[in-house]
Design a protein around this motif. Sequence first.
Motif, PDB file in Angstrom:
ATOM      1  N   GLU A   1     -44.559  11.327  -8.397  1.00 22.76           N
ATOM      2  CA  GLU A   1     -43.534  10.690  -7.371  1.00 22.76           C
ATOM      3  C   GLU A   1     -42.385   9.993  -7.590  1.00 22.76           C
ATOM      4  OE1 GLU A   1     -47.126   7.927  -8.108  1.00 22.76           O
ATOM      5  OE2 GLU A   1     -46.893  10.248  -7.553  1.00 22.76           O
ATOM      6  N   ASP A   2     -42.151   9.828  -9.045  1.00 24.46           N
ATOM      7  CA  ASP A   2     -40.966   9.245  -9.570  1.00 24.46           C
ATOM      8  C   ASP A   2     -39.866  10.143  -9.786  1.00 24.46           C
ATOM      9  OD1 ASP A   2     -42.140   6.614  -9.363  1.00 24.46           O
ATOM     10  OD2 ASP A   2     -42.622   6.905 -11.596  1.00 24.46           O
ATOM     11  N   LEU A   3     -40.423  11.435  -9.945  1.00 22.84           N
ATOM     12  CA  LEU A   3     -39.263  12.584 -10.393  1.00 22.84           C
ATOM     13  C   LEU A   3     -38.316  12.757  -9.108  1.00 22.84           C
ATOM     14  CD1 LEU A   3     -41.660  14.832 -11.827  1.00 22.84           C
ATOM     15  CD2 LEU A   3     -40.007  13.707 -13.236  1.00 22.84           C
ATOM     16  N   LEU A   4     -37.081  12.880  -9.493  1.00 22.66           N
ATOM     17  CA  LEU A   4     -36.054  13.430  -8.549  1.00 22.66           C
ATOM     18  C   LEU A   4     -35.784  14.819  -8.622  1.00 22.66           C
ATOM     19  CD1 LEU A   4     -33.880  10.337  -9.006  1.00 22.66           C
ATOM     20  CD2 LEU A   4     -35.560  10.519  -7.448  1.00 22.66           C
ATOM     21  N   SER A   5     -35.430  15.479  -7.383  1.00 16.92           N
ATOM     22  CA  SER A   5     -34.999  16.891  -7.393  1.00 16.92           C
ATOM     23  C   SER A   5     -33.128  16.961  -7.534  1.00 16.92           C
ATOM     24  CB  SER A   5     -35.578  17.681  -6.479  1.00 16.92           C
ATOM     25  OG  SER A   5     -35.118  17.036  -5.078  1.00 16.92           O
ATOM     26  N   ASN A   6     -32.864  15.741  -6.944  1.00 16.43           N
ATOM     27  CA  ASN A   6     -31.092  15.897  -6.622  1.00 16.43           C
ATOM     28  C   ASN A   6     -30.782  14.952  -7.735  1.00 16.43           C
ATOM     29  OD1 ASN A   6     -33.105  16.013  -4.402  1.00 16.43           O
ATOM     30  ND2 ASN A   6     -31.210  15.705  -3.099  1.00 16.43           N
ATOM     31  N   SER A   7     -29.336  15.260  -7.734  1.00 20.63           N
ATOM     32  CA  SER A   7     -28.576  14.390  -8.444  1.00 20.63           C
ATOM     33  C   SER A   7     -28.180  13.090  -7.808  1.00 20.63           C
ATOM     34  CB  SER A   7     -26.992  15.250  -8.917  1.00 20.63           C
ATOM     35  OG  SER A   7     -26.131  15.052  -7.643  1.00 20.63           O
ATOM     36  N   TYR A   8     -27.307  11.958  -8.530  1.00 17.81           N
ATOM     37  CA  TYR A   8     -27.094  10.826  -8.078  1.00 17.81           C
ATOM     38  C   TYR A   8     -26.294  11.086  -6.855  1.00 17.81           C
ATOM     39  CZ  TYR A   8     -29.142   8.935 -12.250  1.00 17.81           C
ATOM     40  OH  TYR A   8     -29.919   8.511 -13.315  1.00 17.81           O
ATOM     41  N   SER A   9     -25.379  12.045  -6.801  1.00 18.94           N
ATOM     42  CA  SER A   9     -24.307  12.149  -5.732  1.00 18.94           C
ATOM     43  C   SER A   9     -24.997  12.680  -4.535  1.00 18.94           C
ATOM     44  CB  SER A   9     -23.558  13.361  -6.197  1.00 18.94           C
ATOM     45  OG  SER A   9     -24.021  14.547  -6.284  1.00 18.94           O
ATOM     46  N   ASP A  10     -25.982  13.370  -4.569  1.00 14.38           N
ATOM     47  CA  ASP A  10     -26.768  13.792  -3.438  1.00 14.38           C
ATOM     48  C   ASP A  10     -27.570  12.483  -3.065  1.00 14.38           C
ATOM     49  OD1 ASP A  10     -26.215  16.593  -3.707  1.00 14.38           O
ATOM     50  OD2 ASP A  10     -27.896  16.775  -4.974  1.00 14.38           O
ATOM     51  N   LEU A  11     -28.320  11.639  -3.890  1.00 13.95           N
ATOM     52  CA  LEU A  11     -28.781  10.289  -3.313  1.00 13.95           C
ATOM     53  C   LEU A  11     -27.933   9.616  -2.529  1.00 13.95           C
ATOM     54  CD1 LEU A  11     -31.119   9.921  -6.386  1.00 13.95           C
ATOM     55  CD2 LEU A  11     -31.576  10.747  -4.101  1.00 13.95           C
ATOM     56  N   LEU A  12     -26.663   9.368  -3.100  1.00 12.08           N
ATOM     57  CA  LEU A  12     -25.661   8.481  -2.463  1.00 12.08           C
ATOM     58  C   LEU A  12     -25.033   9.038  -1.252  1.00 12.08           C
ATOM     59  CD1 LEU A  12     -23.247   7.322  -5.602  1.00 12.08           C
ATOM     60  CD2 LEU A  12     -24.744   5.902  -3.826  1.00 12.08           C
ATOM     61  N   GLU A  13     -25.184  10.216  -1.048  1.00 13.35           N
ATOM     62  CA  GLU A  13     -24.663  11.094   0.214  1.00 13.35           C
ATOM     63  C   GLU A  13     -25.736  10.611   1.244  1.00 13.35           C
ATOM     64  OE1 GLU A  13     -23.414  15.082   0.515  1.00 13.35           O
ATOM     65  OE2 GLU A  13     -22.896  14.990  -1.770  1.00 13.35           O
ATOM     66  N   GLU A  14     -27.142  10.933   0.787  1.00 15.76           N
ATOM     67  CA  GLU A  14     -28.104  10.657   1.756  1.00 15.76           C
ATOM     68  C   GLU A  14     -28.105   9.071   2.263  1.00 15.76           C
ATOM     69  OE1 GLU A  14     -32.879  10.692   1.033  1.00 15.76           O
ATOM     70  OE2 GLU A  14     -31.844  12.306   0.313  1.00 15.76           O
ATOM     71  N   VAL A  15     -27.686   8.262   1.310  1.00 16.70           N
ATOM     72  CA  VAL A  15     -27.846   6.644   1.518  1.00 16.70           C
ATOM     73  C   VAL A  15     -26.487   6.584   2.574  1.00 16.70           C
ATOM     74  CG1 VAL A  15     -26.979   4.548   0.750  1.00 16.70           C
ATOM     75  CG2 VAL A  15     -28.724   5.681  -0.515  1.00 16.70           C
ATOM     76  N   SER A  16     -25.517   7.013   2.107  1.00 15.57           N
ATOM     77  CA  SER A  16     -24.154   7.054   3.145  1.00 15.57           C
ATOM     78  C   SER A  16     -24.512   7.519   4.599  1.00 15.57           C
ATOM     79  CB  SER A  16     -22.847   7.744   2.559  1.00 15.57           C
ATOM     80  OG  SER A  16     -22.652   7.066   1.563  1.00 15.57           O
ATOM     81  N   TYR A  17     -25.038   8.704   4.430  1.00 16.11           N
ATOM     82  CA  TYR A  17     -25.703   9.480   5.799  1.00 16.11           C
ATOM     83  C   TYR A  17     -26.418   8.541   6.799  1.00 16.11           C
ATOM     84  CZ  TYR A  17     -27.763  12.459   9.264  1.00 16.11           C
ATOM     85  OH  TYR A  17     -28.267  13.231  10.350  1.00 16.11           O
ATOM     86  N   ASN A  18     -27.547   7.687   6.027  1.00 21.21           N
ATOM     87  CA  ASN A  18     -28.486   6.957   6.796  1.00 21.21           C
ATOM     88  C   ASN A  18     -27.890   5.805   7.344  1.00 21.21           C
ATOM     89  OD1 ASN A  18     -30.631   9.071   6.464  1.00 21.21           O
ATOM     90  ND2 ASN A  18     -31.174   7.872   4.521  1.00 21.21           N
TER      91      ASN A  18
END
Length: 180
Positions: free
Chosen positions: A156-173
């Motif tokens: 559950e700790d593993l990520l499939s995305n890059s930091y850029s994808d995660l930041l986009e998700e945070v911005s979108y939310n």
Amino acid sequence: MTINIEIKAKCSNPEKVREILKVEGAIYKGIDHQVDTYFNVNNGRLKLREGTIENNLISYQREEKKGPKESDYILYKTEPNTTLKDVLIRSLGIHIVVDKQREIYFIDNLKFHIDSVENLGNFIEIEAIDKGGSIGKEKLLKQCKQYMNLFGVCEEDLLSNSYSDLLEEVSYNKAKKQNR
């Protein structure tokens, strides 16, 4: 030909990872304040890394899956404070910017990062690198898994995305919440 197998995972205990790396005899290269500027491209990803240790223009493609994955990349060493960034911004436009503090460690062909990413938190990256093609994918995968187990990285700790994808998700939310 360079083969690179890597994982990225959330890291709730960076101090534990530091201790394990120390016990394993890792060479500490330092803390690099890195600003990665991602540009708008049609294929893969293109980022300019501006750091206190590492400065590169990086074009890469990587599977978007959890766990160890192969990364195909081209690295171009750059110098700080050139007009390269201006050229890229003018011609491609900025997609997103990732700001992080990165601790860099090495053990033989393995590179470890303990990252503190602005607006995201703490992460660990393991990169098993075969620069000459003599190690092979299977051994690289085995090395990654060995250190995942040593660090206690859970599925559950593993990520499939890059930091850029995660930041986009945070911005979108955030934007979504503000529009309610």
